[in-house]
Design an enzyme around this catalytic site. Structure first.
Site, short mmCIF file in Angstrom:
data_model
loop_
_atom_site.label_atom_id
_atom_site.label_comp_id
_atom_site.label_asym_id
_atom_site.label_seq_id
_atom_site.Cartn_x
_atom_site.Cartn_y
_atom_site.Cartn_z
N PHE A 78 0.81 -1.23 0.00
CA PHE A 78 0.00 0.00 0.00
C PHE A 78 0.84 1.27 0.00
O PHE A 78 0.34 2.35 -0.31
CB PHE A 78 -0.97 0.00 1.19
CG PHE A 78 -0.47 0.66 2.43
CD1 PHE A 78 0.33 -0.01 3.33
CD2 PHE A 78 -0.80 1.99 2.70
CE1 PHE A 78 0.80 0.60 4.47
CE2 PHE A 78 -0.34 2.61 3.84
CZ PHE A 78 0.46 1.92 4.73
N LYS A 79 2.13 1.15 0.33
CA LYS A 79 2.99 2.33 0.35
C LYS A 79 3.02 3.03 -1.02
O LYS A 79 3.26 4.23 -1.09
CB LYS A 79 4.41 1.96 0.75
CG LYS A 79 4.54 1.22 2.08
CD LYS A 79 4.17 2.08 3.27
CE LYS A 79 4.67 1.56 4.60
NZ LYS A 79 4.10 0.28 5.03
N ASP A 80 2.78 2.27 -2.08
CA ASP A 80 2.77 2.88 -3.42
C ASP A 80 1.68 3.95 -3.56
O ASP A 80 1.84 4.88 -4.34
CB ASP A 80 2.51 1.82 -4.49
CG ASP A 80 3.70 0.88 -4.69
OD1 ASP A 80 4.84 1.35 -4.56
OD2 ASP A 80 3.46 -0.30 -4.99
#
Ligand SMILES: *Cc1c(COP(=O)(O)O)cnc(C)c1O
Length: 496
Positions: free
Chosen positions: A112-114
């Site tokens: 999810f960091k993207d």
């Protein structure tokens, strides 16, 4: 919109300044001086918009010193079909009558960091153009695994930037390590730390606040910034997907306009769940925030008792991106719950630095108990959740999302609350193939993660993401290992 610091409310800065700086000089975190609000009608109308349009609307409320053209350009470059495998960017999958999985891992690094780190480099470049007078930026990252890769991928070959990533040598999965050590790009550097994530994070914080390094850098016409979730530019893009999920529920007629939902988040540094809380501050109808932890359950204890105490063992777990004892963004939540009382923040975080513990006051405890529920599970329970969700619901969870679902089920059993709930799914199961396959098919005769990923694919009928398959033939570029007390020297060496 202007910004102040949680430890200096006298500040009044533009978003370009706070995004460029990352963290405030006195050690506090930047927060907006007020929260913009969206009416129920505006939220309903957003359901007809694309992800990019929603992002423009929400982020535009905060980055008011960006022109419409600048902001649109940043957002359109970030959420492209080339980078995100799913056209809806953050698809919502119905798991049961009450549980909906918000898949946040369709970006280039499968976590999810993207969602934020594909956008941050563009925001930072524009910000730097406004306030840094031609200085170049050095991004320092401490990572528990996923931030490092996502930041490297976001910042590689971005002009006028350099990025240095530190990860705990034994604290990440083999797949995560390979993702980082094989990173391409001329402006990237990766090193392992002998220590855990908290050591890496403290080391980076020390470097940020060291006047000596700051001056060395200044002489080279460089400044530090951060791609960790202490940077406001990391948090604000995360607010968008909570509105997006709510809009999807409205569009699919799973909820009525204005109906409250629960948000369940597998939590480490408290960034993701804080973004949900900020969405709530803006008008998103939320009943409860459910904060899920692994065996490093410091947040469970805190939310249940109001006492934060990091004097406890650190456990490496099969959900390594949540192996954290110092959740930086909690400071932002407490600042808000104290109604912006910088004195209390300085007192509590001063105690944390000195003794490793603090206790919040009754007023904050009451608010915490009202809005938040917290729970945790160990690795056995995590794997059992992966197994039963696969066999009974035919859905393959990664280890972090499994922690969230496990805690959600405990919450349901305890409270009987059948409010529709969004479960933030933070990584692809293929980032943790050894643990996930062990959960669904028992012990394996190899620890080669590519063989395990292939077996997982055969068994589940799902695809291994291309980005991970490519790693198999990628060349390892970075092998440096640094003792955590030598990080300062290492950074000086790398930047020479
Ligand atoms: C970073 C991460 C988390 C924790 O998110 P925070 O914003 O730090 O609370 C959870 N799961 C995965 C897979 C992550 O990469």
């Amino acid at each position: 919109m202007k910004y102040k610091s949680t430890r200096d409310t006298g500040l009044s800065l533009e978003s370009a300044e706070v995004i460029s700086a990352g963290i405030s000089k006195e050690g506090g975190l930047f927060v907006p001086e007020a929260f913009p609000s969206l009416s129920g009608k505006e939220i309903e109308e957003m359901a007809a918009l694309s992800y990019i349009q929603k992002a423009r609307k929400i982020i535009g409320c905060y980055l008011t010193d960006f022109s419409d053209a600048e902001l649109s350009d940043c957002i359109e470059k970030a959420y492209t079909a080339e980078k995100f495998v799913s056209s809806s960017i953050a698809p919502l999958v119905k798991l049961s009558d009450t549980a909906y999985i918000l898949e946040l891992w369709h970006g280039p690094t499968c976590a999810f960091k993207d969602m934020a780190l594909q956008l941050l480099p563009h925001l930072l470049t524009v910000s730097a153009g406004k306030v840094l007078n031609g200085k170049s930026i050095v991004i320092l990252v401490a990572t528990s695994g996923d931030t490092g890769k996502a930041a490297l991928e976001g910042f590689k070959d971005v002009p006028n930037t350099k990025i240095l990533v530190f990860y705990p040598s034994e604290g990440v999965s083999a797949m995560q390590k390979l993702q980082m050590t094989t990173q391409d790009g001329e402006n990237v550097h990766v090193a392992a730390i002998l220590g855990n994530f908290d050591d890496a994070q403290s080391g980076v914080k020390n470097i940020f606040t060291s006047e000596e390094i700051r001056q060395t850098l200044a002489r080279q016409n460089q400044v530090f910034s951060s791609a960790n979730s202490i940077n406001w530019g990391r948090l604000v893009p995360q607010i968008v997907y909570y509105f997006s999920a709510y809009c999807d529920l409205l569009r699919e007629k799973e909820i009525k306009a204005g109906e409250k939902i629960n948000v369940v988040v597998p939590t480490g540094n408290f960034g993701n769940i804080l973004a949900a809380y900020y969405a709530y501050k803006m008008g998103l109808p939320v009943h409860k925030f459910i904060c899920a932890s692994n065996k490093n359950n410091i947040l469970t204890d805190f939310i249940r008792t109001g006492v934060y105490d990091k004097n406890r063992p650190f456990y490496p777990t099969c959900s390594p991106s949540m192996d954290i004892l110092i959740s930086s963004n909690l400071e932002r939540l407490l600042f808000d719950l104290t109604e912006c009382d910088e004195k209390k923040i300085k007192q509590w975080f001063g105690e944390l630095a000195k003794t490793g513990a603090y206790e919040v006051d009754e007023f904050v405890k009451q608010k915490l108990f009202e809005l938040f529920y917290a729970g945790f599970c160990d690795d056995e329970e995590t794997k059992a959740t992966i197994r039963t969700t696969f066999t009974e619901e035919n859905y393959l969870l990664d280890t972090h999302t499994a922690v969230a679902l496990n805690v959600y089920r405990k919450y349901m059993a305890e409270t009987g609350d059948d409010t529709k709930s969004i479960i933030a799914s933070t990584a692809s199961p293929y980032k943790f193939p050894a643990s996930v396959l062990e959960a669904v098919a028992g012990n394996q005769d190899t620890d080669d993660e590519f063989i395990l990923a292939q077996r997982l694919s055969d068994l589940s009928g799902t695809q291994i993401p291309d980005a991970l398959i490519h790693l198999r033939s990628a060349k390892v570029r970075f092998t440096q290992v640094v003792a955590s007390e030598n990080m300062v020297e290492a950074v000086k060496g790398i930047l020479k």
